[in-house]
Design a protein around this motif. Structure first.
Motif, short mmCIF file in Angstrom:
data_model
loop_
_atom_site.label_atom_id
_atom_site.label_comp_id
_atom_site.label_asym_id
_atom_site.label_seq_id
_atom_site.Cartn_x
_atom_site.Cartn_y
_atom_site.Cartn_z
N ARG A 28 16.01 -24.83 -14.65
CA ARG A 28 16.35 -25.75 -15.95
C ARG A 28 17.12 -26.84 -15.61
NH1 ARG A 28 17.79 -23.49 -21.59
NH2 ARG A 28 15.34 -23.95 -21.85
N THR A 29 18.18 -26.89 -14.38
CA THR A 29 19.06 -27.82 -14.24
C THR A 29 18.40 -28.70 -13.07
OG1 THR A 29 20.87 -26.18 -14.06
CG2 THR A 29 20.99 -28.32 -12.97
N LEU A 30 17.24 -28.48 -12.36
CA LEU A 30 16.79 -29.29 -11.62
C LEU A 30 15.67 -30.02 -12.50
CD1 LEU A 30 15.68 -27.19 -8.34
CD2 LEU A 30 17.10 -29.37 -8.47
N LEU A 31 15.02 -29.52 -13.50
CA LEU A 31 14.14 -30.23 -14.31
C LEU A 31 14.95 -31.19 -15.06
CD1 LEU A 31 11.41 -30.37 -15.35
CD2 LEU A 31 11.94 -28.62 -17.05
N VAL A 32 16.16 -31.05 -15.57
CA VAL A 32 17.03 -32.14 -16.36
C VAL A 32 17.37 -33.11 -15.25
CG1 VAL A 32 18.82 -32.13 -17.45
CG2 VAL A 32 17.87 -30.09 -17.93
N VAL A 33 17.58 -32.74 -14.11
CA VAL A 33 17.89 -33.73 -13.34
C VAL A 33 16.86 -34.77 -12.82
CG1 VAL A 33 18.79 -34.36 -10.87
CG2 VAL A 33 19.91 -32.59 -12.05
N PHE A 34 15.61 -34.12 -12.61
CA PHE A 34 14.51 -35.07 -12.39
C PHE A 34 14.06 -35.82 -13.46
CE2 PHE A 34 13.62 -31.91 -8.84
CZ PHE A 34 13.90 -32.84 -7.70
N LEU A 35 14.14 -35.19 -14.88
CA LEU A 35 13.79 -35.89 -16.00
C LEU A 35 14.57 -37.12 -16.24
CD1 LEU A 35 11.79 -35.88 -18.48
CD2 LEU A 35 13.72 -34.38 -19.87
N ILE A 36 16.01 -37.01 -16.15
CA ILE A 36 16.98 -38.01 -16.15
C ILE A 36 16.66 -39.08 -15.15
CG2 ILE A 36 19.33 -38.52 -15.96
CD1 ILE A 36 19.87 -35.93 -17.23
N ASN A 37 16.44 -38.65 -13.97
CA ASN A 37 15.98 -39.51 -12.98
C ASN A 37 14.76 -40.35 -13.16
OD1 ASN A 37 16.47 -40.85 -10.66
ND2 ASN A 37 14.94 -39.41 -9.35
N ALA A 38 13.82 -39.75 -13.75
CA ALA A 38 12.46 -40.38 -14.13
C ALA A 38 12.71 -41.19 -15.42
CB ALA A 38 11.43 -39.42 -14.46
N ILE A 39 13.51 -40.84 -16.20
CA ILE A 39 13.63 -41.91 -17.36
C ILE A 39 14.55 -43.07 -16.71
CG2 ILE A 39 15.01 -41.93 -19.45
CD1 ILE A 39 14.23 -39.25 -19.99
N LEU A 40 15.46 -43.12 -16.02
CA LEU A 40 16.52 -43.84 -15.70
C LEU A 40 15.47 -45.02 -14.83
CD1 LEU A 40 19.70 -42.39 -14.63
CD2 LEU A 40 19.33 -43.96 -16.57
N VAL A 41 14.65 -44.47 -13.83
CA VAL A 41 13.84 -45.27 -12.79
C VAL A 41 12.92 -46.03 -13.61
CG1 VAL A 41 12.09 -45.31 -10.99
CG2 VAL A 41 14.27 -43.93 -10.90
N SER A 42 12.19 -45.35 -14.57
CA SER A 42 11.10 -45.98 -15.61
C SER A 42 11.79 -47.10 -16.45
CB SER A 42 10.19 -45.15 -16.15
OG SER A 42 11.28 -44.24 -17.01
N THR A 43 12.75 -46.94 -16.69
CA THR A 43 13.47 -48.03 -18.03
C THR A 43 14.10 -49.04 -17.15
OG1 THR A 43 15.43 -46.76 -18.22
CG2 THR A 43 13.58 -46.50 -19.57
N HIS A 44 14.28 -49.16 -15.82
CA HIS A 44 15.09 -49.91 -15.14
C HIS A 44 14.44 -50.69 -14.00
CE1 HIS A 44 18.36 -47.98 -16.79
NE2 HIS A 44 18.97 -48.84 -16.81
N LYS A 45 13.07 -50.77 -14.05
CA LYS A 45 11.98 -51.26 -13.10
C LYS A 45 12.41 -50.99 -11.82
CE LYS A 45 11.48 -55.27 -16.39
NZ LYS A 45 11.58 -56.59 -16.53
N GLY A 46 12.57 -49.80 -11.42
CA GLY A 46 13.02 -49.25 -10.29
C GLY A 46 14.33 -49.68 -9.59
#
Length: 151
Positions: free
Chosen positions: A3-21
């Motif tokens: 669950r922790t890894l999933l949350v970290v990857f989800l946060i990372n995906a959200i940050l990368v997608s909303t900040h154009k890389g």
């Protein structure tokens, strides 16, 4: 743990997608994405003898170390100068006057400064080649162009 890894990857995906890389380590900033590419910056060299035979010759960085002008000590923003000298392609009279204005050369007394472009690149042997290319000699009353560059 999953669950922790999933949350970290989800946060990372959200940050990368909303900040154009633009989220580390996926940044497009030059320090991350353009390592090894050729570069160009600006440097100012103090000139004591305007009649030097090697005045307009391309030099190594180590040969001029003792004559580099610390622009901030003269109230000049070194980042503005570096951007101006390295990115300007068309050096007309208006641009040359802008260089003189940037230097505030009239306030520098009898200073003779060699406005130079420093270029560097990585060779196939993994060594770095750095060249100092003199462009303009700026004095209190005149600006001289490098005759080898501006024919």
């Amino acid at each position: 743990m999953k669950r922790t890894l999933l949350v970290v990857f989800l946060i990372n995906a959200i940050l990368v997608s909303t900040h154009k890389g633009e989220f580390w380590p996926f940044s497009i900033f030059p320090m991350f994405s353009q390592a090894g590419n050729p570069w160009s910056r600006g440097l100012v060299i103090e000139v004591d003898d305007m009649n030097r035979k090697d005045l307009w010759e391309t030099k190594s960085l180590s040969s001029i170390d003792d004559r580099v002008v610390a622009l901030r000590e003269h109230g000049i923003d070194d980042i503005d100068y570096a951007n101006f000298i390295s990115k300007t392609k068309n050096w007309d009279e208006e641009r040359i006057q802008a260089l003189r204005n940037l230097f505030q050369i009239e306030q520098q007394g009898d200073a003779k400064w060699l406005a130079s472009r420093v270029t560097g690149h990585l060779t196939e042997q993994d060594s770095v080649v750095v060249k100092v290319i003199p462009m303009f000699l700026v004095t209190s009353d005149t600006t001289y162009k490098n005759p080898d560059l501006f024919k």
